[in-house]
Scaffold this active site. Sequence first.
Site, short mmCIF file in Angstrom:
data_model
loop_
_atom_site.label_atom_id
_atom_site.label_comp_id
_atom_site.label_asym_id
_atom_site.label_seq_id
_atom_site.Cartn_x
_atom_site.Cartn_y
_atom_site.Cartn_z
N HIS A 129 7.41 4.00 -1.98
CA HIS A 129 8.31 4.20 -0.84
C HIS A 129 8.25 3.06 0.17
O HIS A 129 7.23 2.41 0.32
CB HIS A 129 8.06 5.56 -0.14
CG HIS A 129 6.75 5.68 0.56
ND1 HIS A 129 5.92 6.77 0.39
CD2 HIS A 129 6.11 4.89 1.45
CE1 HIS A 129 4.85 6.62 1.15
NE2 HIS A 129 4.94 5.48 1.80
N GLU A 136 10.91 8.55 0.25
CA GLU A 136 10.17 8.96 -0.93
C GLU A 136 11.04 8.83 -2.17
O GLU A 136 12.27 8.71 -2.07
CB GLU A 136 9.75 10.44 -0.76
CG GLU A 136 8.91 10.70 0.49
CD GLU A 136 7.47 10.23 0.37
OE1 GLU A 136 7.20 9.26 -0.37
OE2 GLU A 136 6.61 10.82 1.04
C1 F6R Z 1 4.57 3.36 7.74
C2 F6R Z 1 5.42 3.26 6.58
C3 F6R Z 1 4.91 3.50 5.19
C4 F6R Z 1 3.72 2.62 4.85
C5 F6R Z 1 3.26 2.87 3.42
C6 F6R Z 1 2.00 2.08 3.08
O1 F6R Z 1 5.28 3.11 8.93
O2 F6R Z 1 6.56 3.00 6.75
O3 F6R Z 1 5.94 3.27 4.28
O4 F6R Z 1 4.08 1.28 5.02
O5 F6R Z 1 2.99 4.23 3.22
O6 F6R Z 1 0.93 2.55 3.84
P1 F6R Z 1 -0.46 1.76 3.88
O7 F6R Z 1 -0.17 0.46 4.53
O8 F6R Z 1 -1.37 2.61 4.72
O9 F6R Z 1 -0.91 1.61 2.47
#
Ligand code: F6R
Length: 261
Positions: free
Chosen positions: A139, A144
């Site tokens: 995503h 999603e």
């Molecule tokens: C958060 C967002 C999410 C994250 C993704 C990755 O604002 O838009 O799409 O970028 O879930 O999360 P991390 O960086 O924690 O692996």
Amino acid sequence: MQVFIKKDYEEMSQKAAEIVVEEMGRKKDGFVLGLATGSTPVGLYKELIRMHKDEGLDFSRVTTFNLDEYCSLAPDHPQSYHYFMDDNLFNHINIDKKNVHVPDGMAKDLEAHCREYEKMIRDAGGIDLQVLGIGGDGHIAFNEPGSSLGSRTRVKTLTEETIKDNARFFKNIDEVPKYAITMGVGSVMEAKICLLLANGAKKAEVLAKAVEGPITAEITASVLQMHPNTMVVMDEAAGAKLKRKDYYKHVEKMTDALKKK
Ligand code: F6R
């Protein structure tokens, strides 16, 4: 898509900061920066803070829009994305808080708020550069698998995988919000530049699918292949499963050589 494979998380974050700062420099009269939360961009934000403190990087004319926010968490809730942004960036730079926008997960009329959020982005002239991370299920923002590739800012029900991923930030899984406001895939695609960051072996498989696989709503990040100006910056571990790794490195070297001419 321009793909940059960096040695480690630190180099990935530095490259991302270079890109952001270069674009900020091109539009000194008012830059609109789209931001993401999560663990991936924290190093980028640290580098921007360092540049502000050590080199006087100026955020006074920067307007920001965050991708998403949990429903039912107030901005001062320690797990809200608003709180995260204050803590990891906004409280440490000279941004005018009036220019900071994070969707309001507490809005009484969530649908009206989503429409208003899109209007605020349009009124600001659109997003110049959108920072993105990629979820374990591919995503971008909270779009999603199965999200429409033309979707706009709206309320989304989070998948069980995302709820589990996010549980590390809460005392227990029951506290993790089940809904979020998120910019849509179509809204993200309107940014003039998309900057997708990924680090760690955990992201390798999904990142390869997003960058080199078919464009599909199953991996919403894959739609970035259709964006005219997307840069993907990753560390070696996240890039491990890319088929054209050597080619991307060759292109980066050749592009740098061309700039020096
Ligand atoms: C958060 C967002 C999410 C994250 C993704 C990755 O604002 O838009 O799409 O970028 O879930 O999360 P991390 O960086 O924690 O692996």
